[in-house]
Design a protein around this motif. Structure first.
Motif, PDB file in Angstrom:
ATOM      1  N   ASP A 284       0.829  -1.211   0.000  1.00 46.86           N
ATOM      2  CA  ASP A 284       0.000   0.000   0.000  1.00 46.86           C
ATOM      3  C   ASP A 284       0.859   1.255   0.000  1.00 46.86           C
ATOM      4  O   ASP A 284       2.051   1.201   0.320  1.00 46.86           O
TER       5      ASP A 284
ATOM      6  N   ASP B   5       0.806   3.665   1.976  1.00 49.96           N
ATOM      7  CA  ASP B   5       1.267   4.053   3.314  1.00 49.96           C
ATOM      8  C   ASP B   5       2.643   3.469   3.615  1.00 49.96           C
ATOM      9  O   ASP B   5       3.445   4.117   4.280  1.00 49.96           O
TER      10      ASP B   5
ATOM     11  N   PRO C 287       5.205   6.646   4.161  1.00 51.87           N
ATOM     12  CA  PRO C 287       4.336   6.854   5.319  1.00 51.87           C
ATOM     13  C   PRO C 287       3.868   8.313   5.445  1.00 51.87           C
ATOM     14  O   PRO C 287       4.607   9.243   5.114  1.00 51.87           O
TER      15      PRO C 287
ATOM     16  N   GLY D  35      -4.637   1.684  -1.621  1.00 53.11           N
ATOM     17  CA  GLY D  35      -4.844   2.621  -0.514  1.00 53.11           C
ATOM     18  C   GLY D  35      -4.868   4.065  -0.964  1.00 53.11           C
ATOM     19  O   GLY D  35      -5.428   4.388  -2.009  1.00 53.11           O
ATOM     20  N   SER D  36      -4.213   4.884  -0.176  1.00 52.49           N
ATOM     21  CA  SER D  36      -4.231   6.340  -0.360  1.00 52.49           C
ATOM     22  C   SER D  36      -3.837   6.745  -1.781  1.00 52.49           C
ATOM     23  O   SER D  36      -2.969   6.127  -2.397  1.00 52.49           O
TER      24      SER D  36
ATOM     25  N   LEU E 274      -4.604   8.677   9.350  1.00 52.91           N
ATOM     26  CA  LEU E 274      -3.433   8.374   8.519  1.00 52.91           C
ATOM     27  C   LEU E 274      -2.134   8.568   9.293  1.00 52.91           C
ATOM     28  O   LEU E 274      -1.073   8.762   8.707  1.00 52.91           O
TER      29      LEU E 274
ATOM     30  N   ARG F 125      -8.602   2.306   7.127  1.00 50.12           N
ATOM     31  CA  ARG F 125      -7.426   1.506   6.746  1.00 50.12           C
ATOM     32  C   ARG F 125      -6.684   1.036   7.985  1.00 50.12           C
ATOM     33  O   ARG F 125      -6.517   1.796   8.935  1.00 50.12           O
TER      34      ARG F 125
ATOM     35  N   ARG G  97      -0.034   2.539   9.674  1.00 49.02           N
ATOM     36  CA  ARG G  97      -0.980   3.574   9.233  1.00 49.02           C
ATOM     37  C   ARG G  97      -1.244   4.630  10.323  1.00 49.02           C
ATOM     38  O   ARG G  97      -1.393   5.797  10.038  1.00 49.02           O
TER      39      ARG G  97
END
Lengths: 162, 420
Positions: free
Chosen positions: A16, A18, A22, A65-66, B365, B384, B389
């Motif tokens: 992902d 993240d 991060p 994900g993001s 996040l 998530r 995370r």
């Protein structure tokens, strides 16, 4: 179009964004600074070992994900020349094309390439060669429209050239 | 061969009578969205484009919400960049601290997203507006830049998965449980590149806030978008919040779906996603051992709306969080915050030993406002639970509904309200 040639870093399913970059580093948008933390939460040694031209190979759903474009930006700025995966998450796929980071979907290559292999990618033909093992794979070709964006090295140049 | 609801919206915005899955189109955009993390990158890219300003100052929304109120100097610089861009380009829908909320709760509330729209946002949870019958999808910063400059975006027309919802959920079972159940069933790439089309008589038993939660997490199944039919409840919501005209699109009878599932809402139970993927789901009754926790977060674009806070308050009323527990509650917008105050929910939270924060994405996040240390566990209503995370790479996140999160805050371990 150009070719990529480098040593492979190999990852599994669902890498992902993240772990690629991060969120604690997203208070910066500077590519060089982002690159320093690329893959930090999945592979602390990545940034110490990666050399210009190296290649990331992963299994399914890479970049999920993001939507942070900082993820492909960090990978590109770290020197990676190409990401090969069985499948990509769709936002990462768009982002990579839009910023001019070459990516290729190829399930056979994802299975047939191991960490440390030397791999060559020909973007025109979509042929992926595992130089270490002497095997070749055919990646999925991009639609013509996306090839134009890639050839322009990103969406900004593509729009400017239009 | 007919079209799905998503395909009809895309066809109309591409000026075409018909589109089919896999076709590449260029569509007109009704709204382009960005936040404090993604907009600075987009603004930098837009500067490189040979364009004079934005395509339409009324069709861009800039919502600093991730690291605001500014968590550090670098974040402050990002917000300043967005603010200056908004002022220079006279962006109508720029929301400063005091007006802002978490983007995907704020925009529907402000009436900026309505049925039939095509919306892109440089945030993956932009898919939330499908709850109102819009096509909305997350993109990156360069797409946002191109969207702001040209008012257009390219799309590959998605194939679809149909989810036929029937029945009525049991008490304490909410939209979060529905979408976690679905992600557990099809996996985090189960809807990759596809639209998730929700339909069926069960939808009438889901509140708008439930539907926002479900559409919000379509991306966690890899989906391009999630979309609901526009029924009386959705129309009433838009009438209350928006002055814009909306267009109702319906799927053709002979629309083609790659897969179809029927989900009996009455059979669903409270569901928890275990670390480190949203697909690692278990129902509460399947959790056999005690899982002790250190922190609870109730908020985010997924579950920070008024219904969510009401449920949390119902659980916490007259109770207290466990000794040593940090329970962080984040109303998603100022309007939600105000309603929660007027309804007495904030009093309930504070008396229960929880804290209430100004709207922010913050801990969801791992930004700030609730970062986890090594080995800590959190039950969170966010979206998530990836590695790292919410903080340390060796911390753990369990995704759950507001009911389960609130009950877990009281017991100090993963629990449902029935267990109190």
């Amino acid at each position: 179009m150009k070719k990529a040639n480098g040593t492979v870093f190999k990852y599994g399913d669902n890498v992902d964004t993240d772990v690629i970059i991060p969120a604690r580093y997203l208070n910066s948008s500077d590519p060089a600074e982002l690159a320093e933390h690329c893959m930090e939460d999945i592979d602390k040694d990545f940034i110490k070992k990666v050399k210009k031209g190296d290649i990331i190979v992963a299994d399914k759903n890479f970049g999920c994900g993001s939507s942070r474009e900082h993820a492909p930006i960090a990978i590109k700025a770290a020197g990676v020349s190409c990401v090969i995966a069985e499948t990509f998450a769709r936002i990462f796929y768009r982002n990579a094309i839009n910023i001019g980071l070459p990516i290729i979907e190829c399930a056979d290559a994802a299975k047939g390439i191991e960490a440390g292999d030397e791999v060559e990618v020909d973007f025109d033909s979509g042929i992926i060669t595992n130089v270490t093992k002497g095997t070749t794979f055919k990646g999925q070709a991009f639609p013509e429209f996306m090839q134009k964006i890639i050839a322009a090295e990103g969406l900004v140049n593509y729009i400017n050239n239009k | 061969m007919g079209m799905t609801m998503t395909q009809k919206i895309l066809a109309a915005h591409a000026g075409l009578d018909k589109v089919e899955a896999g076709q590449l189109i260029e569509a007109d955009l009704d709204l382009v969205l960005g936040n404090d993390i993604t907009s600075p990158v987009a603004i930098k890219e837009m500067d490189k484009m040979k364009v004079n300003g934005v395509f339409d100052k009324d069709k861009i929304a800039l919502v600093p919400d991730h690291f605001v109120p500014n968590k550090d100097i670098k974040s402050a610089e990002h917000c300043k960049c967005v603010r200056e861009f908004a002022i220079k380009n006279e962006i109508t829908n720029y929301f400063e601290v005091g007006e802002m909320g978490i983007e995907h709760a704020l925009l529907p509330e402000k009436g900026l997203t309505v049925a039939g729209d095509v919306i892109i946002g440089a945030d993956s949870h932009t898919c939330t507006y499908g709850a109102l019958g819009a096509f909305s999808t997350g993109v990156g910063s360069t797409d946002m830049a191109a969207g702001m400059a040209t008012g257009k975006a390219w799309f590959k027309v998605p194939g679809a998965i149909k989810f036929n919802l029937v029945g009525k959920p049991k008490e304490w079972v909410s939209g979060k449980d529905v979408i976690l159940h679905i992600i557990g069933m099809i996996g985090v790439d189960g809807a990759l590149y596809k639209s998730m089309e929700f339909t069926g008589e069960g939808i009438q038993n889901l509140s708008m806030d439930d539907r926002f939660t479900i559409a919000n997490m379509a991306i966690e199944a890899g989906g391009k978008n999630g979309i609901f039919p526009v029924d009386d409840l959705a129309k009433a919501y838009m009438k209350e919040h928006s002055t814009r005209n909306y267009t109702v699109y319906e799927a053709d009878e002979d629309a083609v779906y790659d897969e179809e599932y029927t989900i009996d809402l009455s059979a669903l139970e409270s569901t928890v996603a275990f670390p480190h993927l949203p697909e690692n789901t278990k129902t509460l009754s399947e959790i056999k051992q005690d899982i002790t926790i250190d922190q609870v977060v109730i908020g985010s674009c997924t579950n920070g709306r008024l219904d969510d806070l009401r449920i949390a308050a119902k659980v916490l009323k007259g109770r207290h969080v466990a000794k040593g527990m940090r329970c962080i509650i984040i109303p998603a917008t100022q309007a939600v915050y105000l309603s929660a105050m007027e309804e007495g929910l904030l009093k309930t939270f504070i008396e229960a030993g929880a804290i209430v924060s100004t709207p922010t994405c913050g801990p969801c996040l791992g930004g700030y406002m609730g970062i986890l240390a090594e080995g800590e566990r959190c039950v969170s209503t966010t979206n998530r639970n990836f590695v790292g995370r919410m903080g340390h790479v060796d911390s753990e996140i369990y995704l759950a509904s507001p009911a389960v999160a609130a009950a877990s805050a009281v017991t100090g371990k993963i629990s449902g309200p029935e267990q109190l």
